[in-house]
Design a protein around this motif. Structure first.
Motif, PDB file in Angstrom:
ATOM      1  N   LEU A 165       0.816  -1.208   0.000  1.00 53.03           N
ATOM      2  CA  LEU A 165       0.000   0.000   0.000  1.00 53.03           C
ATOM      3  C   LEU A 165       0.855   1.265   0.000  1.00 53.03           C
ATOM      4  O   LEU A 165       0.534   2.244  -0.690  1.00 53.03           O
ATOM      5  CB  LEU A 165      -0.925   0.011   1.215  1.00 53.03           C
ATOM      6  N   TYR A 168       2.101   1.715  -3.493  1.00 52.67           N
ATOM      7  CA  TYR A 168       1.029   2.129  -4.419  1.00 52.67           C
ATOM      8  C   TYR A 168       0.631   3.586  -4.188  1.00 52.67           C
ATOM      9  O   TYR A 168       0.360   4.317  -5.148  1.00 52.67           O
ATOM     10  CB  TYR A 168      -0.181   1.212  -4.239  1.00 52.67           C
ATOM     11  N   LYS A 169       0.584   4.007  -2.935  1.00 48.56           N
ATOM     12  CA  LYS A 169       0.187   5.392  -2.638  1.00 48.56           C
ATOM     13  C   LYS A 169       1.172   6.390  -3.242  1.00 48.56           C
ATOM     14  O   LYS A 169       0.781   7.422  -3.792  1.00 48.56           O
ATOM     15  CB  LYS A 169       0.092   5.610  -1.122  1.00 48.56           C
ATOM     16  N   PRO A 172       1.361   4.992  -7.817  1.00 47.76           N
ATOM     17  CA  PRO A 172       0.224   4.178  -8.256  1.00 47.76           C
ATOM     18  C   PRO A 172       0.440   3.500  -9.605  1.00 47.76           C
ATOM     19  O   PRO A 172      -0.207   2.497  -9.916  1.00 47.76           O
ATOM     20  CB  PRO A 172      -0.934   5.193  -8.319  1.00 47.76           C
ATOM     21  N   TRP A 262       5.825   6.470   5.147  1.00 47.55           N
ATOM     22  CA  TRP A 262       4.740   5.644   5.683  1.00 47.55           C
ATOM     23  C   TRP A 262       5.254   4.936   6.940  1.00 47.55           C
ATOM     24  O   TRP A 262       6.262   4.236   6.903  1.00 47.55           O
ATOM     25  CB  TRP A 262       4.320   4.617   4.644  1.00 47.55           C
ATOM     26  N   LYS A 290       0.407   5.020   9.873  1.00 46.08           N
ATOM     27  CA  LYS A 290      -0.503   4.886   8.736  1.00 46.08           C
ATOM     28  C   LYS A 290      -1.226   3.539   8.766  1.00 46.08           C
ATOM     29  O   LYS A 290      -2.352   3.422   8.279  1.00 46.08           O
ATOM     30  CB  LYS A 290       0.276   5.004   7.423  1.00 46.08           C
ATOM     31  N   ASP A 313      -6.249   5.295   6.514  1.00 49.95           N
ATOM     32  CA  ASP A 313      -6.717   5.897   5.262  1.00 49.95           C
ATOM     33  C   ASP A 313      -8.235   5.872   5.132  1.00 49.95           C
ATOM     34  O   ASP A 313      -8.898   4.905   5.513  1.00 49.95           O
ATOM     35  CB  ASP A 313      -6.101   5.129   4.081  1.00 49.95           C
ATOM     36  N   LEU A 317      -8.012   3.528  -0.355  1.00 51.14           N
ATOM     37  CA  LEU A 317      -6.715   3.122  -0.881  1.00 51.14           C
ATOM     38  C   LEU A 317      -6.595   1.610  -0.975  1.00 51.14           C
ATOM     39  O   LEU A 317      -6.057   1.077  -1.958  1.00 51.14           O
ATOM     40  CB  LEU A 317      -5.603   3.683   0.016  1.00 51.14           C
ATOM     41  N   CYS A 321      -5.816  -0.190  -4.527  1.00 52.76           N
ATOM     42  CA  CYS A 321      -4.551  -0.901  -4.713  1.00 52.76           C
ATOM     43  C   CYS A 321      -4.773  -2.348  -5.150  1.00 52.76           C
ATOM     44  O   CYS A 321      -4.077  -2.851  -6.031  1.00 52.76           O
ATOM     45  CB  CYS A 321      -3.761  -0.859  -3.409  1.00 52.76           C
TER      46      CYS A 321
END
Length: 483
Positions: A165, A168-169, A172, A262, A290, A313, A317, A321
């Motif tokens: 994650l 990806y954040k 992306p 993160w 997070k 989040d 998300l 993802c």
């Protein structure tokens, strides 16, 4: 003739169903007797040890073309129970999942009987709503008013979710273009972190060059930047597997905020301290993370497996993802709110129901009862430490987990000898072998860095009493005194 055939088929189906239910009733009686009665009796053995070749022969594991009688199958059920480790036994100190909660166990039985898949509301309406509520309650304990989450098949998977994650954040495009489109990324963790962090780094393509952090985390991040890396994530640990250590989350959060990283907290073992007003300070600062991994099947005794991945989040998300938008499952024109179809948030398709066992246990004892369970575990630790200090031959390593060496009489006073550490490292494996073969109890051992083999004892089960811990110390002395 068609009516006659239909009657015979129906009769056969009913007969097979009746036989199956009769078998289940009889098998359940054996489970209750062998696992839940004998398996929790301190006067019974923790295990009936057999060497692998002997055990395989005794169990007759080979699969054949023809089936067996009900009586033979019931004997097999009894053998499986008899020769398996009794992890609910009061003298099972080997792993963090020891012990049993009977409300949770009822939830596990019900989960198996219902045999559903937690991916859409239409096939798991009760559990979609239940998982949502349980995850909400866990997030509130972390200190988040809102967020997301999912139950995963173990804390290792939860830690990998966090890495994926975070990537990806920030990037992306990795979902469609793959790793070739990304710069070199860096993850930071401590040497005491769970090995799943290293596995996840390998599995997800980050690589596994090891580093340490805490006192010099900020400098390590700057160094990584100067070497062309893009720092991505810091994986903290609340309750390391061996020593039970808790990372200073507030200090780490300051560094993560500075570098916009993160922050993930692997609280698989230690997360349950959040129930305790007395001990939740160990995770001070967790609300700044997070994401959090938390395994209620450890200190809370929810039963294997019960592993929550919690996320702060609120932008969906997790789904963005992981989703693949499979149209045969997640149709967008259903007659109910399709947001209740939570399966696309998971990397799995088939996903077992893991929330019921925790929900039913929580309902039974309440948050206050779970707080008492956590506090009692710490009281067990204190009692064991006090008793160790009164006896010769017990040398502590570190704790929250009680980690120690047993020094047999033949080694006492010889700490200065050149071969002392080598000999001491051989003590724990021999004592472990003896206790296993006699079946009296189970406790784990391991080396750690430059430290030779030492014991790690876990005393979380609420069914353990002072008598059991005294037995543990007596047994270590009995098994090791002649080494």
């Amino acid at each position: 003739s068609f009516s006659s055939l239909k009657f015979n088929v129906t009769h056969l189906v009913l007969h097979e169903s009746e036989k199956g239910q009769l078998f289940l009733n009889e098998a359940f009686k054996i489970i209750v007797e062998e696992v839940l009665h004998k398996g929790t009796d301190a006067e019974e053995k923790v295990c009936e040890w057999r060497e692998p070749e002997s055990l395989a022969l005794l169990l007759d594991l080979q699969l054949r073309d023809t089936g067996e009688s009900q009586g033979r199958l019931l004997q097999r059920v009894r053998n499986v129970a008899k020769y398996s480790i009794k992890t609910s036994h009061p003298h099972f100190f080997n792993q963090q999942f020891g012990g049993v909660d009977y409300h949770s166990l009822a939830g596990r039985f019900l989960t198996e009987a219902l045999n559903t898949n937690l991916f859409t509301y239409e096939v798991a309406p009760v559990f979609v709503l239940m998982e949502t509520e349980v995850l909400k309650a866990l997030r509130q304990l972390v200190g988040w008013t809102d967020g997301d989450g999912i139950f995963c098949p173990g804390g290792s998977t939860s830690n990998m979710y966090a890495m994926n994650l975070a990537r990806y954040k920030l990037f992306p495009e990795v979902k469609t273009k793959g790793l070739w489109a990304l710069p070199r990324l860096a993850i930071f963790s401590s040497p005491g972190s769970h090995y799943s962090v290293q596995k996840g780094a390998s599995y997800l393509g980050f690589g596994t060059d090891k580093t340490s952090f805490l006192k010099d985390l900020d400098a390590k991040i700057e160094l990584a930047k100067s070497q062309g890396f893009v720092p991505l994530l810091v994986s903290c640990t609340s309750g390391t597997t061996v020593l039970g250590s808790f990372d200073p989350l507030d200090c780490i959060a300051d560094v993560c905020d500075k570098h916009q990283l993160w922050m993930h907290v692997d609280a698989a073992w230690g997360g349950s301290v959040l129930f305790s007003k007395q001990h939740r300070h160990l995770m001070k600062g967790v609300e700044r993370a997070k994401s959090v991994s938390w395994n209620p099947h450890k200190m809370l005794l929810a039963g294997l497996q019960c592993s929550a991945f919690l996320l702060q989040d609120t932008t969906n998300l997790l789904k963005r993802c992981n989703c693949a938008n499979a149209s045969y499952l997640f149709q967008q024109d259903k007659f109910y709110d399709v947001n209740l179809d939570i399966g696309d948030k998971s990397v799995q398709c088939s996903r077992k129901v893991d929330c019921l066992k925790l929900w039913l246990m929580w309902k039974a004892v309440g948050s206050t009862g779970l707080e008492h369970r956590v506090d009692k575990a710490f009281l067990h630790v204190r009692y064991l430490l006090e008793q160790m200090k009164k006896r010769d031959g017990f040398q502590l390593v570190k704790f929250v987990n009680v980690c120690f060496w047993f020094i047999p009489p033949s080694l006492r006073g010889k700490e200065g000898n050149a071969d002392y550490q080598d000999k001491l490292a051989k003590v724990a494996p021999v004592i472990k072998e003896r206790m296993m073969k006699e079946g009296t109890m189970m406790v784990g051992y391991q080396p750690l860095g430059d430290l030779g083999n030492f014991f790690r004892v876990t005393v979380f089960s609420p069914h353990i009493c002072h008598k059991d811990m005294d037995f543990f110390l007596d047994e270590i002395e009995r098994l090791g005194k002649c080494l």
